[in-house]
Design a protein around this motif. Structure first.
Motif, PDB file in Angstrom:
ATOM      1  N   ILE A  46      22.088   1.202 -35.127  1.00 34.92           N
ATOM      2  CA  ILE A  46      22.115  -0.251 -35.321  1.00 34.92           C
ATOM      3  C   ILE A  46      22.102  -0.584 -36.809  1.00 34.92           C
ATOM      4  N   SER A  47      22.475  -1.833 -37.103  1.00 36.52           N
ATOM      5  CA  SER A  47      22.363  -2.325 -38.470  1.00 36.52           C
ATOM      6  C   SER A  47      20.892  -2.562 -38.757  1.00 36.52           C
ATOM      7  N   PHE A  48      20.380  -1.827 -39.705  1.00 38.41           N
ATOM      8  CA  PHE A  48      18.933  -1.832 -39.908  1.00 38.41           C
ATOM      9  C   PHE A  48      18.639  -2.064 -41.389  1.00 38.41           C
ATOM     10  N   GLU A  49      18.141  -3.236 -41.698  1.00 35.94           N
ATOM     11  CA  GLU A  49      17.860  -3.601 -43.082  1.00 35.94           C
ATOM     12  C   GLU A  49      16.408  -3.292 -43.425  1.00 35.94           C
ATOM     13  N   GLY A  50      16.137  -3.243 -44.698  1.00 32.34           N
ATOM     14  CA  GLY A  50      14.771  -3.001 -45.147  1.00 32.34           C
ATOM     15  C   GLY A  50      14.568  -1.554 -45.540  1.00 32.34           C
ATOM     16  N   SER A  51      13.689  -1.357 -46.493  1.00 32.17           N
ATOM     17  CA  SER A  51      13.382  -0.014 -46.961  1.00 32.17           C
ATOM     18  C   SER A  51      11.965   0.349 -46.515  1.00 32.17           C
ATOM     19  N   TYR A  52      11.865   1.479 -45.824  1.00 35.72           N
ATOM     20  CA  TYR A  52      10.568   1.891 -45.294  1.00 35.72           C
ATOM     21  C   TYR A  52      10.220   3.296 -45.763  1.00 35.72           C
ATOM     22  N   LYS A  53       8.952   3.508 -46.019  1.00 40.90           N
ATOM     23  CA  LYS A  53       8.473   4.843 -46.358  1.00 40.90           C
ATOM     24  C   LYS A  53       8.493   5.696 -45.090  1.00 40.90           C
ATOM     25  N   THR A  54       8.536   6.999 -45.276  1.00 41.10           N
ATOM     26  CA  THR A  54       8.646   7.889 -44.126  1.00 41.10           C
ATOM     27  C   THR A  54       7.598   9.011 -44.200  1.00 41.10           C
ATOM     28  N   PHE A  55       7.379   9.625 -43.055  1.00 39.97           N
ATOM     29  CA  PHE A  55       6.581  10.848 -42.974  1.00 39.97           C
ATOM     30  C   PHE A  55       7.354  11.837 -42.111  1.00 39.97           C
ATOM     31  N   LYS A  56       7.085  13.111 -42.322  1.00 46.33           N
ATOM     32  CA  LYS A  56       7.846  14.148 -41.629  1.00 46.33           C
ATOM     33  C   LYS A  56       6.944  15.002 -40.746  1.00 46.33           C
ATOM     34  N   GLU A  57       5.689  15.170 -41.159  1.00 46.71           N
ATOM     35  CA  GLU A  57       4.786  16.057 -40.434  1.00 46.71           C
ATOM     36  C   GLU A  57       3.344  15.624 -40.656  1.00 46.71           C
ATOM     37  N   PHE A  58       2.442  16.335 -40.027  1.00 50.60           N
ATOM     38  CA  PHE A  58       1.018  16.025 -40.085  1.00 50.60           C
ATOM     39  C   PHE A  58       0.514  15.914 -41.522  1.00 50.60           C
ATOM     40  N   GLU A  59       0.967  16.802 -42.388  1.00 54.58           N
ATOM     41  CA  GLU A  59       0.472  16.827 -43.768  1.00 54.58           C
ATOM     42  C   GLU A  59       0.852  15.586 -44.557  1.00 54.58           C
ATOM     43  N   ASP A  60       1.820  14.804 -44.063  1.00 60.69           N
ATOM     44  CA  ASP A  60       2.244  13.596 -44.773  1.00 60.69           C
ATOM     45  C   ASP A  60       1.360  12.391 -44.466  1.00 60.69           C
ATOM     46  N   LEU A  61       0.468  12.524 -43.492  1.00 60.01           N
ATOM     47  CA  LEU A  61      -0.412  11.425 -43.113  1.00 60.01           C
ATOM     48  C   LEU A  61      -1.826  11.681 -43.619  1.00 60.01           C
ATOM     49  N   ASP A  62      -2.627  10.623 -43.629  1.00 59.32           N
ATOM     50  CA  ASP A  62      -4.043  10.756 -43.974  1.00 59.32           C
ATOM     51  C   ASP A  62      -4.820   9.685 -43.228  1.00 59.32           C
ATOM     52  N   ASN A  63      -6.131   9.697 -43.376  1.00 56.90           N
ATOM     53  CA  ASN A  63      -6.954   8.770 -42.594  1.00 56.90           C
ATOM     54  C   ASN A  63      -6.998   7.355 -43.159  1.00 56.90           C
ATOM     55  N   SER A  64      -6.114   7.042 -44.124  1.00 62.66           N
ATOM     56  CA  SER A  64      -6.011   5.664 -44.602  1.00 62.66           C
ATOM     57  C   SER A  64      -5.148   4.807 -43.670  1.00 62.66           C
ATOM     58  N   PHE A  65      -4.480   5.435 -42.687  1.00 63.79           N
ATOM     59  CA  PHE A  65      -3.662   4.683 -41.737  1.00 63.79           C
ATOM     60  C   PHE A  65      -4.572   3.950 -40.743  1.00 63.79           C
ATOM     61  N   SER A  66      -4.235   2.708 -40.481  1.00 63.03           N
ATOM     62  CA  SER A  66      -5.020   1.894 -39.545  1.00 63.03           C
ATOM     63  C   SER A  66      -4.595   2.124 -38.109  1.00 63.03           C
ATOM     64  N   LEU A  67      -3.291   2.325 -37.888  1.00 58.47           N
ATOM     65  CA  LEU A  67      -2.749   2.467 -36.536  1.00 58.47           C
ATOM     66  C   LEU A  67      -1.537   3.379 -36.548  1.00 58.47           C
ATOM     67  N   PHE A  68      -1.251   3.930 -35.380  1.00 53.84           N
ATOM     68  CA  PHE A  68      -0.062   4.755 -35.199  1.00 53.84           C
ATOM     69  C   PHE A  68       0.626   4.269 -33.933  1.00 53.84           C
ATOM     70  N   PHE A  69       1.848   3.721 -34.077  1.00 52.92           N
ATOM     71  CA  PHE A  69       2.611   3.228 -32.935  1.00 52.92           C
ATOM     72  C   PHE A  69       3.487   4.341 -32.371  1.00 52.92           C
ATOM     73  N   SER A  70       3.359   4.568 -31.083  1.00 54.21           N
ATOM     74  CA  SER A  70       4.205   5.521 -30.372  1.00 54.21           C
ATOM     75  C   SER A  70       5.163   4.716 -29.506  1.00 54.21           C
ATOM     76  N   ILE A  71       6.470   4.835 -29.776  1.00 56.60           N
ATOM     77  CA  ILE A  71       7.476   4.049 -29.061  1.00 56.60           C
ATOM     78  C   ILE A  71       8.266   4.974 -28.145  1.00 56.60           C
ATOM     79  N   GLY A  72       8.048   4.842 -26.853  1.00 53.98           N
ATOM     80  CA  GLY A  72       8.702   5.704 -25.880  1.00 53.98           C
ATOM     81  C   GLY A  72       7.932   5.680 -24.580  1.00 53.98           C
ATOM     82  N   GLY A  73       7.681   6.843 -24.018  1.00 60.08           N
ATOM     83  CA  GLY A  73       6.887   6.938 -22.798  1.00 60.08           C
ATOM     84  C   GLY A  73       5.670   7.807 -23.039  1.00 60.08           C
ATOM     85  N   ASP A  74       5.128   8.364 -21.977  1.00 57.79           N
ATOM     86  CA  ASP A  74       3.942   9.204 -22.102  1.00 57.79           C
ATOM     87  C   ASP A  74       4.244  10.494 -22.865  1.00 57.79           C
TER      88      ASP A  74
END
Length: 294
Positions: A46-74
């Motif tokens: 799709i046509s997707f505007e906006g610039s977003y930061k990315t992560f690739k694996e566990f090491e790219d995240l830290d406990n400063s994140f407030s929430l993690f959205f999972s989009i899909g199913g179980d």
């Protein structure tokens, strides 16, 4: 608010809902990080505007994140824990799959859900996990040796039964002659274990379930045990190998490998909106107690 967004792949009907989610997050000054492959898949479709930061694996995240959205199913929810692990980031699932027992927010409820999150109208449930060690060490299991739903051993390359010898806290229990054996958490009690005749267990119960898969022992029944139990399994069959599954991940182990299963030293935090509950989900998704007299 700093949030992560993960999906296994982009689904065509999701466009309007994805825009809605991002608009609500932007209105609340959220800093959004996309899983890199998921963002690339979106941009191809799709046509997707906006610039977003990315992560690739566990090491790219830290406990400063407030929430993690999972989009899909179980299944996507189960994949999400591979990124979050022991960071303590609460996960909320937006269901664009089929049943969505873990992913409880429907895609047409996104705006309402984000507002509930911002206003604090939610609770965080801590879900226990299984942790697995093998002797000898198996590199396919590796450091990602935990499961939110269940661990299962099952036959490979044969139609013959396997024998699963089982010990609880070093005391011999029995040998299951079966297609396999499931060790389930309360979270996983509504999944594979349930399909094999296991009981439903509420998420706050401190227990695990042993559920045989198509046992040839006529007196073999699911067994509920305390979650501080250390379980040992050895497997033998006509094939030289068998399968070990951890949620949606599979490894091949050789016969006589010793598997040690215990409660993981960390929990997964799952967001539950105030208008949802485990019992409501049971009635709505599994038609619990469905009866025309009710």
């Amino acid at each position: 608010m700093k949030v992560g967004i993960y999906g296994q792949y982009y689904q065509d009907e999701l466009e309007i809902y994805l825009y809605e989610l991002l608009a609500e997050l932007a209105d609340n000054d959220a800093e959004v990080y996309f899983e890199a492959d998921y963002l690339s898949d979106i941009k191809r479709k799709i046509s997707f505007e906006g610039s977003y930061k990315t992560f690739k694996e566990f090491e790219d995240l830290d406990n400063s994140f407030s929430l993690f959205f999972s989009i899909g199913g179980d299944g996507t929810m189960l994949r999400s824990i591979l990124y979050v692990r022991d960071l303590g980031i609460p996960i909320i699932g937006i269901n664009v799959g089929r049943l969505g027992f873990l992913a409880t927010v429907q895609k047409d409820q996104i705006k309402q859900a984000v507002r509930s999150l911002v206003e604090g109208h939610y609770e965080v449930e801590e879900r226990s996990l299984l942790q697995i060690e093998t002797l000898p060490y198996n590199k396919e299991v590796g450091e990602v040796n935990f499961a939110l739903n269940e661990m299962a051993v099952s036959r490979k390359n044969t139609t013959s039964m396997i024998t699963v010898s089982t010990w609880l806290n070093d005391e011999y229990l029995t040998s299951y002659w079966a297609d396999g054996l499931i060790v389930s958490t309360p979270t996983g009690s509504t999944g594979y274990s349930l399909s094999c005749g296991g009981p439903v267990i509420t998420p706050d119960t401190n227990a695990f379930v042993l559920t045989p898969i198509a046992p040839h022992n006529l007196n073999a029944r699911p067994l509920v045990i305390p979650d501080n139990t250390v379980i040992k399994l050895t497997v033998f069959g006509r094939s030289a190998d068998y399968l070990l599954s951890l949620d949606s991940r599979i490894a091949t182990l050789s016969n006589e490998t010793e598997i040690y299963i215990k409660k993981a030293p960390f929990t997964i935090k799952m967001v539950e909106l105030k208008e949802e509950s485990f019992l409501k989900t049971l009635r709505k998704k599994l038609l619990w107690g469905e009866d025309k007299r009710n």
